[in-house]
Design a protein around this motif. Structure first.
Motif, PDB file in Angstrom:
ATOM      1  N   PRO A 336      -6.207  -6.332   3.568  1.00  0.00           N
ATOM      2  CA  PRO A 336      -6.783  -5.646   2.403  1.00  0.00           C
ATOM      3  C   PRO A 336      -5.797  -4.767   1.655  1.00  0.00           C
ATOM      4  O   PRO A 336      -6.077  -4.345   0.531  1.00  0.00           O
ATOM      5  N   GLY A 337      -4.630  -4.439   2.252  1.00  0.00           N
ATOM      6  CA  GLY A 337      -3.703  -3.516   1.607  1.00  0.00           C
ATOM      7  C   GLY A 337      -3.210  -4.024   0.277  1.00  0.00           C
ATOM      8  O   GLY A 337      -3.219  -3.317  -0.735  1.00  0.00           O
ATOM      9  N   GLY A 338      -2.759  -5.296   0.237  1.00  0.00           N
ATOM     10  CA  GLY A 338      -2.247  -5.847  -1.005  1.00  0.00           C
ATOM     11  C   GLY A 338      -3.325  -5.987  -2.061  1.00  0.00           C
ATOM     12  O   GLY A 338      -3.078  -5.766  -3.250  1.00  0.00           O
ATOM     13  N   GLU A 339      -4.536  -6.352  -1.660  1.00  0.00           N
ATOM     14  CA  GLU A 339      -5.630  -6.493  -2.618  1.00  0.00           C
ATOM     15  C   GLU A 339      -5.989  -5.147  -3.235  1.00  0.00           C
ATOM     16  O   GLU A 339      -6.274  -5.054  -4.430  1.00  0.00           O
ATOM     17  N   ALA A 340      -5.955  -4.087  -2.429  1.00  0.00           N
ATOM     18  CA  ALA A 340      -6.258  -2.755  -2.957  1.00  0.00           C
ATOM     19  C   ALA A 340      -5.210  -2.320  -3.979  1.00  0.00           C
ATOM     20  O   ALA A 340      -5.544  -1.717  -5.010  1.00  0.00           O
ATOM     21  N   GLU A 341      -3.935  -2.622  -3.722  1.00  0.00           N
ATOM     22  CA  GLU A 341      -2.888  -2.273  -4.678  1.00  0.00           C
ATOM     23  C   GLU A 341      -3.065  -3.031  -5.990  1.00  0.00           C
ATOM     24  O   GLU A 341      -2.855  -2.473  -7.070  1.00  0.00           O
ATOM     25  N   LEU A 342      -3.430  -4.305  -5.908  1.00  0.00           N
ATOM     26  CA  LEU A 342      -3.670  -5.078  -7.129  1.00  0.00           C
ATOM     27  C   LEU A 342      -4.830  -4.503  -7.929  1.00  0.00           C
ATOM     28  O   LEU A 342      -4.785  -4.446  -9.169  1.00  0.00           O
ATOM     29  N   GLN A 343      -5.871  -4.074  -7.248  1.00  0.00           N
ATOM     30  CA  GLN A 343      -7.012  -3.490  -7.946  1.00  0.00           C
ATOM     31  C   GLN A 343      -6.629  -2.181  -8.622  1.00  0.00           C
ATOM     32  O   GLN A 343      -7.041  -1.912  -9.759  1.00  0.00           O
ATOM     33  N   ARG A 344      -5.829  -1.342  -7.947  1.00  0.00           N
ATOM     34  CA  ARG A 344      -5.390  -0.099  -8.568  1.00  0.00           C
ATOM     35  C   ARG A 344      -4.494  -0.380  -9.763  1.00  0.00           C
ATOM     36  O   ARG A 344      -4.597   0.285 -10.805  1.00  0.00           O
ATOM     37  N   GLY A 618      -8.272   6.015  -4.970  1.00  0.00           N
ATOM     38  CA  GLY A 618      -7.235   5.568  -4.055  1.00  0.00           C
ATOM     39  C   GLY A 618      -5.834   5.696  -4.588  1.00  0.00           C
ATOM     40  O   GLY A 618      -4.878   5.265  -3.938  1.00  0.00           O
ATOM     41  N   TRP A 619      -5.700   6.286  -5.788  1.00  0.00           N
ATOM     42  CA  TRP A 619      -4.361   6.443  -6.373  1.00  0.00           C
ATOM     43  C   TRP A 619      -3.525   7.340  -5.469  1.00  0.00           C
ATOM     44  O   TRP A 619      -3.966   8.410  -5.027  1.00  0.00           O
ATOM     45  N   GLY A 620      -2.298   6.904  -5.204  1.00  0.00           N
ATOM     46  CA  GLY A 620      -1.416   7.667  -4.331  1.00  0.00           C
ATOM     47  C   GLY A 620      -1.378   7.171  -2.907  1.00  0.00           C
ATOM     48  O   GLY A 620      -0.566   7.648  -2.114  1.00  0.00           O
ATOM     49  N   ALA A 621      -2.229   6.198  -2.562  1.00  0.00           N
ATOM     50  CA  ALA A 621      -2.195   5.637  -1.211  1.00  0.00           C
ATOM     51  C   ALA A 621      -0.912   4.848  -1.008  1.00  0.00           C
ATOM     52  O   ALA A 621      -0.420   4.172  -1.922  1.00  0.00           O
ATOM     53  N   THR A 622      -0.349   4.961   0.165  1.00  0.00           N
ATOM     54  CA  THR A 622       0.893   4.251   0.484  1.00  0.00           C
ATOM     55  C   THR A 622       0.616   3.211   1.550  1.00  0.00           C
ATOM     56  O   THR A 622      -0.194   3.420   2.456  1.00  0.00           O
ATOM     57  N   SER A 623       1.304   2.078   1.437  1.00  0.00           N
ATOM     58  CA  SER A 623       1.150   1.002   2.409  1.00  0.00           C
ATOM     59  C   SER A 623       2.445   0.215   2.486  1.00  0.00           C
ATOM     60  O   SER A 623       2.910  -0.333   1.490  1.00  0.00           O
ATOM     61  N   HIS A 624       3.046   0.206   3.671  1.00  0.00           N
ATOM     62  CA  HIS A 624       4.257  -0.571   3.893  1.00  0.00           C
ATOM     63  C   HIS A 624       3.998  -1.777   4.800  1.00  0.00           C
ATOM     64  O   HIS A 624       4.917  -2.500   5.148  1.00  0.00           O
TER      65      HIS A 624
END
Length: 722
Positions: A336-344, A618-624
């Motif tokens: 879900p990490g990549g999908e959340a970044e695309l949505q943001r 969720g702006w500012g969330a980090t995911s590596h």
């Protein structure tokens, strides 16, 4: 690649620009070091860079080399021997450059680093030449003794060509074993005899003699530097970041060159499709929009600030008001990490001033893809294995493209800053960060001891002298002790935030590739560390020292990234690495930096000060996690090519690794075992860089006195005995 080069000598020749006379000539200037094949003594030999434009001539010439834009090269003169050259994006006016020239002539070099933008400044005052580096290290300055004087450049490879340098195997060993430890790297480069000035310093040349001087105050070990209150410090960061973005927006626009030429009609492809296939960016301003806080901040600032629409030739005037935001969609990513970044990213791109483009790519854009192609960079760097991945995204961008590189190192607090807080007796400021670490660990019996564990590690670092910390790191290299918390893999068993914080609470740490180096290579790096103890050094607090070292490493990696993923006619802009942004960020209180989510809070305040407050959830969330998954997938897909790469590696010929051990590690990583992927990327990128360097033909210089051999002539030298 773009660079500038010049030299200063004891007695330069006049009449011929950059002339080098043969040894023994009466009144000769700097002499070449090649004694055997010179013409007669009365013949003047010349040497100058290939494809250069002369900025000023003898007695201390200066050239700009490469595809510089006209507005990126500015020279302001007071008289024939009092002038300043500024290369890059600089927001100063000609009058401000003239004032800075007079200030630098009097010794106030810091004035040359106070303008917005990213640039290199060279000042000539009589026979004194001053070359100023930046604070982060993204625009480094190199130098080497040559021809009874000193040659300098903003790239190391041309200087290596000039002196026909061999490889510095010891520096490559230090770069793999301790990539972010200045005591191990010192001022060296991969080329023997070519040196680098440290960030925050300037190179001063007087008729061939050289001096390296710092222009920025250094924090003391015992007393903290005066700090602004949090609100004023954040306002300073906002002003600096806005000015950095404005400097790019007010610069002239440029339409990409049609190189390589359009092949003409292709069945099924229109002009736009053919341009995309050639990798040419579109005119105007663009930015990364990954969904993260750094790239989103730059995109929103660039979209909201007034700029200059269109190009100098009139291209793009209709759409020049809209900023092109590029998002990379990795089709191979899972979770879900990549999908959340695309949505943001999609929510941010709803801004009417943004034109959103999503670049989708699959297995062809994984790390380690297409390693056979790619340019020769000035130095090795981890971005060599991901260059094709980034090039696809950048080719869809604009001629001037913003990227958020460096934001984490500039704004975030290095975990070692917890020791600095203890040195200032500010224990209360440790409560929130250690509580956040305990929360990340989850509800368990172990999490109850997290605050005490972190506090003990920070107190131990605060009480460890600099000398003892370096000696401990040298001993760990000699003993081969790498399997400790924080040095574990980012593979199937992810490194937790607690592990990473505990590992960072030390003066120095071995790099992830150190475990695969030979004992001889580790011993040489250990000797380097021990030797640094006896040399004078700037005394810094441990957190401040580690933070500056991490920033210097990130800036060096960004410079390699620019060269490895370069798209012709495109300029990458990293405002977070600009002098004024770095300087403003250093005023942020340590108590603010160490708080959880500090970077996102600072950038949110920056946007609020610029009138932008409506940010997506969720702006500012980090995911590596997605990058680690992509790295493992790419390694698995390219395992055959990687095994072949290390069948007879040049690194083994140099005595740095054993090929059998690295091939075993590659197979283990492809099978999903917990192997440090960053370390393998360092090894692969260094091997690739060596092969491209050895297979290179030609030289950066021309003329009758030009070096006849390329750099590292003769290949990799045999391993010297310790």
């Amino acid at each position: 690649m773009r660079w500038l080069v010049g030299w200063s000598s004891v007695a330069a020749s006049f009449g011929t620009v950059g002339a080098v006379r043969a040894p023994g000539t009466a009144g000769a200037g700097p002499t070449s070091s090649r004694p055997s094949s010179h013409p007669s003594d009365d013949e003047t030999l010349t040497v100058h860079p290939v494809g250069s434009q002369l900025l000023w001539g003898d007695p201390d010439p200066l050239w700009a080399v490469g595809d510089w834009r006209p507005d990126e090269v500015r020279v302001v003169s007071v008289d024939p021997f009092t002038r300043i050259a500024v290369l890059g994006c600089c927001g100063a006016s000609d009058e401000e450059l003239r004032v800075g020239l007079f200030a630098a002539r009097g010794g106030a070099l810091r004035h040359l680093t106070a303008w917005s933008g990213s640039y290199t400044a060279v000042v000539q005052a009589g026979r004194r030449v001053t070359v100023v580096g930046d604070l982060a290290g993204a625009r480094p300055v190199f130098y080497t003794p040559w021809a009874n004087g000193t040659a300098y450049a903003t790239a190391a490879l041309p200087l290596a060509d000039l002196i026909e340098a061999q490889l510095d195997i010891g520096h490559l060993a230090a770069l793999l074993a301790c990539p972010d430890v200045p005591e191990a790297l010192r001022d060296g480069t991969p080329y023997a005899g070519v040196r680098r000035i440290p960030p925050g310093h300037a190179l001063v040349l007087r008729e061939g003699s050289r001096e390296i001087t710092g222009y920025e105050p250094v924090a003391s070990l015992a007393v903290a530097a005066p700090q602004l209150d949090a609100e004023r410090a954040v306002d300073g960061v906002r002003d600096a970041l806005v000015e950095a973005v404005r400097a790019r927006l007010t610069a002239p626009r440029h339409a990409p060159e049609t190189v390589p030429p359009d092949p003409g009609p292709v069945p099924g492809m229109g002009p736009a499709d053919r341009r995309a296939a050639r990798g040419a960016p579109v005119p105007g301003i663009g930015a990364d929009l990954s969904g993260g806080s750094a790239s989103a901040t730059l995109a929103l600032l660039a979209a909201g600030l007034p700029g200059v629409p269109g190009t100098v030739l009139g291209h793009g005037t209709g759409a020049g008001e809209r900023l092109l935001a590029v998002t990379f969609n990795d089709l191979t990513a899972e979770g879900p990490g990549g999908e959340a970044e695309l949505q943001r990213a999609g929510a941010i791109a709803a801004n009417p001033r943004l034109h959103h483009v999503v670049v989708a790519a699959g297995a062809e854009a994984l790390p380690y893809a297409d390693l056979d192609s790619g340019p020769l960079t000035d130095e090795p760097g981890p971005s060599l294995v991901t260059a094709e991945r980034h090039r696809r995204r950048l080719a869809a961008g604009s001629a001037d493209h913003f990227t958020g590189h460096g934001a984490r190192q500039v704004l975030d607090a290095h975990p070692a800053r917890l020791a600095d807080l203890l040195m200032d007796r500010r224990r209360r400021d440790l409560l929130r960060p250690v509580a956040a670490l305990a929360k990340v660990e989850g509800p368990s019996a172990h999490s109850l001891f997290v605050p005490l564990t972190v506090y003990r590690a920070a107190r131990r670092l605060a009480r460890t002298p600099y000398r003892a910390g370096i000696e401990e790191a040298a001993a760990r290299l000699m003993d081969g002790r790498f399997d400790e918390p924080g040095a574990r893999s980012a593979g199937n068993v992810p490194v937790t935030a607690l592990d990473a914080s505990l590992a960072a609470l030390s003066w120095t740490r071995p790099g992830p590739a150190a475990r695969w180096l030979t004992g001889e290579a580790l011993a040489e790096v250990s000797v380097r560390l021990q030797g640094s103890i006896t040399r004078p050094s700037s005394v810094q607090r441990p957190g401040e020292a580690r933070a500056r070292a991490a920033l210097a490493r990130a800036a060096a990696d960004h410079r390699v990234f620019e060269q490895a993923a370069e798209v012709r006619s495109q300029r990458l802009h990293a405002p977070f690495l600009d002098n004024q942004v770095v300087r403003a960020s250093r005023t942020l209180p340590e108590a603010l930096r160490v708080q959880p989510g500090a970077r996102a809070a600072i950038l949110r305040a920056v946007l609020a000060g610029a009138g932008i407050r409506d940010l997506p959830p969720g702006w500012g969330a980090t995911s590596h996690a997605s990058s680690a998954v992509a790295a493992r997938a790419g390694l698995r897909a390219a395992i055959g090519d990687l095994i072949a790469l290390f069948d007879a590696p040049l690194l083994a010929d140099a005595g740095l690794i054993e090929a059998r051990v690295v091939r075993k590690a590659l197979r283990a990583a492809a099978e999903g075992e917990p192997v440090p992927l960053d370390g393998l990327a360092d090894l692969v990128s260094t091997e690739l860089w060596l092969r491209r360097l050895i297979s290179r033909r030609g030289t950066c210089w021309t003329g009758t006195a030009a070096p006849r051999q390329r750099a590292v002539a003769g290949g990799v030298p045999p391993r010297p005995a310790l």
